[in-house]
Write a protein that holds these residues in place. Structure first.
Motif, PDB file in Angstrom:
ATOM      1  N   LEU A 134      34.630 -10.815  46.244  1.00 47.56           N
ATOM      2  CA  LEU A 134      34.143  -9.805  45.288  1.00 47.56           C
ATOM      3  C   LEU A 134      34.459 -10.177  43.842  1.00 47.56           C
ATOM      4  CD1 LEU A 134      35.327  -6.595  47.209  1.00 47.56           C
ATOM      5  CD2 LEU A 134      33.035  -7.593  47.207  1.00 47.56           C
ATOM      6  N   ARG A 146      31.286 -16.554  42.445  1.00 48.26           N
ATOM      7  CA  ARG A 146      31.298 -17.577  43.483  1.00 48.26           C
ATOM      8  C   ARG A 146      29.859 -17.899  43.895  1.00 48.26           C
ATOM      9  NH1 ARG A 146      35.329 -18.723  46.227  1.00 48.26           N
ATOM     10  NH2 ARG A 146      34.178 -18.796  48.161  1.00 48.26           N
ATOM     11  N   ASP A 161      37.749  -8.584  37.503  1.00 47.22           N
ATOM     12  CA  ASP A 161      36.286  -8.491  37.527  1.00 47.22           C
ATOM     13  C   ASP A 161      35.723  -7.976  38.842  1.00 47.22           C
ATOM     14  OD1 ASP A 161      36.317  -9.495  35.023  1.00 47.22           O
ATOM     15  OD2 ASP A 161      35.917 -11.565  35.628  1.00 47.22           O
ATOM     16  N   LEU A 162      36.385  -7.034  39.482  1.00 48.33           N
ATOM     17  CA  LEU A 162      35.826  -6.448  40.699  1.00 48.33           C
ATOM     18  C   LEU A 162      34.665  -5.535  40.325  1.00 48.33           C
ATOM     19  CD1 LEU A 162      38.674  -5.343  43.118  1.00 48.33           C
ATOM     20  CD2 LEU A 162      37.350  -7.444  43.092  1.00 48.33           C
ATOM     21  N   PRO A 163      33.656  -5.416  41.215  1.00 49.50           N
ATOM     22  CA  PRO A 163      32.612  -4.434  40.959  1.00 49.50           C
ATOM     23  C   PRO A 163      33.247  -3.040  40.903  1.00 49.50           C
ATOM     24  CG  PRO A 163      32.117  -5.772  42.913  1.00 49.50           C
ATOM     25  CD  PRO A 163      33.491  -6.127  42.479  1.00 49.50           C
ATOM     26  N   THR A 210      37.403  -1.134  32.637  1.00 47.23           N
ATOM     27  CA  THR A 210      36.992  -2.126  33.621  1.00 47.23           C
ATOM     28  C   THR A 210      35.694  -2.793  33.179  1.00 47.23           C
ATOM     29  OG1 THR A 210      37.903  -0.670  35.273  1.00 47.23           O
ATOM     30  CG2 THR A 210      36.574  -2.489  36.079  1.00 47.23           C
ATOM     31  N   THR A 211      35.744  -4.092  33.016  1.00 45.24           N
ATOM     32  CA  THR A 211      34.519  -4.824  32.696  1.00 45.24           C
ATOM     33  C   THR A 211      34.052  -5.547  33.950  1.00 45.24           C
ATOM     34  OG1 THR A 211      35.998  -6.514  31.879  1.00 45.24           O
ATOM     35  CG2 THR A 211      34.806  -5.221  30.230  1.00 45.24           C
ATOM     36  N   VAL A 212      32.793  -5.470  34.222  1.00 39.39           N
ATOM     37  CA  VAL A 212      32.257  -6.110  35.417  1.00 39.39           C
ATOM     38  C   VAL A 212      31.408  -7.301  35.008  1.00 39.39           C
ATOM     39  CG1 VAL A 212      30.887  -5.806  37.481  1.00 39.39           C
ATOM     40  CG2 VAL A 212      32.289  -3.937  36.635  1.00 39.39           C
ATOM     41  N   VAL A 213      31.876  -8.477  35.332  1.00 36.05           N
ATOM     42  CA  VAL A 213      31.138  -9.687  34.992  1.00 36.05           C
ATOM     43  C   VAL A 213      30.377 -10.178  36.214  1.00 36.05           C
ATOM     44  CG1 VAL A 213      31.352 -12.001  34.001  1.00 36.05           C
ATOM     45  CG2 VAL A 213      32.913 -10.213  33.307  1.00 36.05           C
ATOM     46  N   GLY A 214      30.671  -9.576  37.349  1.00 33.73           N
ATOM     47  CA  GLY A 214      29.963  -9.955  38.573  1.00 33.73           C
ATOM     48  C   GLY A 214      30.709 -11.016  39.350  1.00 33.73           C
ATOM     49  N   VAL A 215      30.134 -11.383  40.448  1.00 33.43           N
ATOM     50  CA  VAL A 215      30.767 -12.323  41.357  1.00 33.43           C
ATOM     51  C   VAL A 215      30.579 -13.729  40.817  1.00 33.43           C
ATOM     52  CG1 VAL A 215      30.736 -13.203  43.715  1.00 33.43           C
ATOM     53  CG2 VAL A 215      30.375 -10.778  43.281  1.00 33.43           C
TER      54      VAL A 215
END
Lengths: 254, 74
Positions: free
Chosen positions: A84, B10, A15-17, B3-8
Motif C-alpha cells: 500500500l 511499487r 504515503d498510505l491511501p 496526510t498526503t497521498v502520493v499513491g503506491v
C-alpha cells in the motif's frame, strides 16, 4: 482499551491511501489499524498484555510453534501494508501500553523514520542464498592394487583437492555477492543458516539480502540468471520480493 | 493531521517468480528477528536488547531434539 490491552507494532508506513487499512487480521486474529500522525502511520493491533507483556513474551519467544505463528502473522500484516505504501518493518515484539505512546513514537522518532523511508522508498528487497552443488566423486579405478606409498600420496592429493574445491566454491559465492551488490542500492549478509535448519546437507555459502531500485529489477533478475549459468558449482536461490526488513534499520543503526 | 497521498510507489512490473512458494520459516526468522527497526516498545523495553536470533535458534534446536547445535563455534 482496557488496562490489560496493549498495541503490537508491525510497521510504520508513509504515503498510505486515506481511510482504513486494508489488511488481513493480525496477531490473535485482532483487527489491524493505523495510528496516524503527520502523514506517518503506525500499523498496530490490540494484544492482551497478560500474554504479550515483557515477561510473557520473553518466555514464549522460546516456543517454536508460537514463534512461527507470530512471525508469520507479523510478516503477513507487514507484507500487506508494504503493497500500500513505503513500509518500515519493526522488529518482532515491539509492544506499547497505550495509543498515545505510539503517537509519541511517531513524533519523537520522526527524523529516524523519515531517513528509513528515504532509504527504502522505491526499492525492493531480494534474498539470495548459495549452496555448493554436490562435487563429483574423484575417479579411482576399482580393484586396482595400490602400494601404501601410492595410497598415501593419492589420499593427500584428494584432501588437498577437496580443500581447493571448497575454497573455489566459497570464492564463487563471494563473487556472486559482489556482482549482485554492484546492481543494488545496499546489500547485507545474514549469518548462513545451519544445515540442520536449512534442511540441506551442504553448508550454506551465502545468505544475503539486496536492496534493489524498482527500475533495476529486470537487470537484477537477469544477472541472477547469468550468474546461475556461469557458476555450475553453485546452487543459487532467490527469495522475495520482501518488505525491506534487512535495510529499514540501516538508517537507524549507528 | 496532514496526510498526503502520493499513491503506491511499487510498479506492477516487479517480478513475482518464486513468490508462489510458501516462505521458509528460517528465511522469515532471518528477517523478522534480525531485521526491521529496533525501537523499544514501552512494554517490551528489555526485549529490544535481546538477540532474538539466538532465542529463535534455541527454540529451533529444542524442536529438532537438541542433537546438533547451530551455535557451536565454526
Amino acid at each position: 482499551m482496557t488496562e490489560h490491552t496493549g498495541l503490537w507494532l508491525y510497521a510504520v508506513a508513509d504515503d498510505l491511501p486515506p481511510g482504513p487499512v486494508t489488511c488481513p487480521a493480525g496477531i490473535d486474529d485482532a483487527p489491524v489499524e493505523a495510528v496516524v500522525h503527520d502523514g506517518m502511520a503506525a500499523i498496530v493491533s490490540p494484544v492482551d498484555l497478560d500474554r504479550f507483556g515483557e515477561e510473557a513474551l520473553a518466555r514464549r519467544l522460546e516456543d517454536l510453534d508460537w514463534l512461527a505463528e507470530t512471525a508469520r502473522r507479523h510478516h503477513t500484516v507487514i507484507d500487506a501494508v508494504h503493497h500500500l505504501g513505503t513500509t518500515i518493518p519493526m522488529r518482532l515484539a515491539t509492544v506499547y501500553s497505550a495509543r498515545d505512546r505510539v503517537t509519541r513514537l511517531l513524533i519523537d522518532q520522526r527524523e529516524l523514520l523519515r531517513r528509513a523511508v528515504d532509504t527504502v522508498s522505491g526499492h525492493t528487497e531480494w534474498g539470495v542464498k548459495a549452496y555448493a552443488t554436490a562435487p563429483s566423486p574423484p575417479a579411482v579405478a576399482a580393484g586396482t592394487a595400490e602400494s601404501g606409498a601410492s595410497y598415501l600420496r593419492r589420499r593427500r592429493d584428494e584432501l588437498a583437492g577437496r580443500d581447493a574445491v571448497r575454497q573455489e566454491v566459497f570464492d564463487a559465492a563471494q563473487r556472486v555477492f559482489h556482482e549482485l551488490g554492484r546492481l543494488s542500492a545496499a546489500r547485507r549478509r545474514h549469518r548462513p543458516q545451519d544445515a540442520s535448519l536449512s534442511g540441506r546437507g551442504e553448508p550454506m555459502l551465502l545468505n544475503a539480502s539486496f536492496l534493489v531500485d524498482d527500475t533495476e529489477q529486470d537487470t537484477f533478475t537477469k544477472a541472477m540468471a547469468t550468474l546461475t549459468a556461469d557458476h555450475p558449482q553453485l546452487e543459487l536461490q532467490l527469495s522475495g520480493p520482501w518488505p525491506p526488513y534487512s535495510f529499514a534499520g540501516l538508517a537507524v543503526e549507528p | 493531521m496532514n496526510t498526503t497521498v502520493v499513491g503506491v510507489n511499487r510498479p506492477e512490473a516487479v517480478p513475482r517468480w518464486q513468490t508462489e512458494q510458501p516462505i521458509a520459516l528460517v528465511d522469515l526468522l532471518d528477517r523478522v528477528l534480525a531485521g526491521g527497526v529496533v525501537i523499544a516498545g514501552d512494554v517490551t523495553l528489555s526485549i529490544a536488547g535481546i538477540d532474538l536470533v539466538q532465542v529463535s535458534l534455541r527454540a529451533l534446536i529444542t524442536s529438532l531434539g537438541g542433537e546438533s547445535d547451530p551455535l557451536r563455534p565454526r
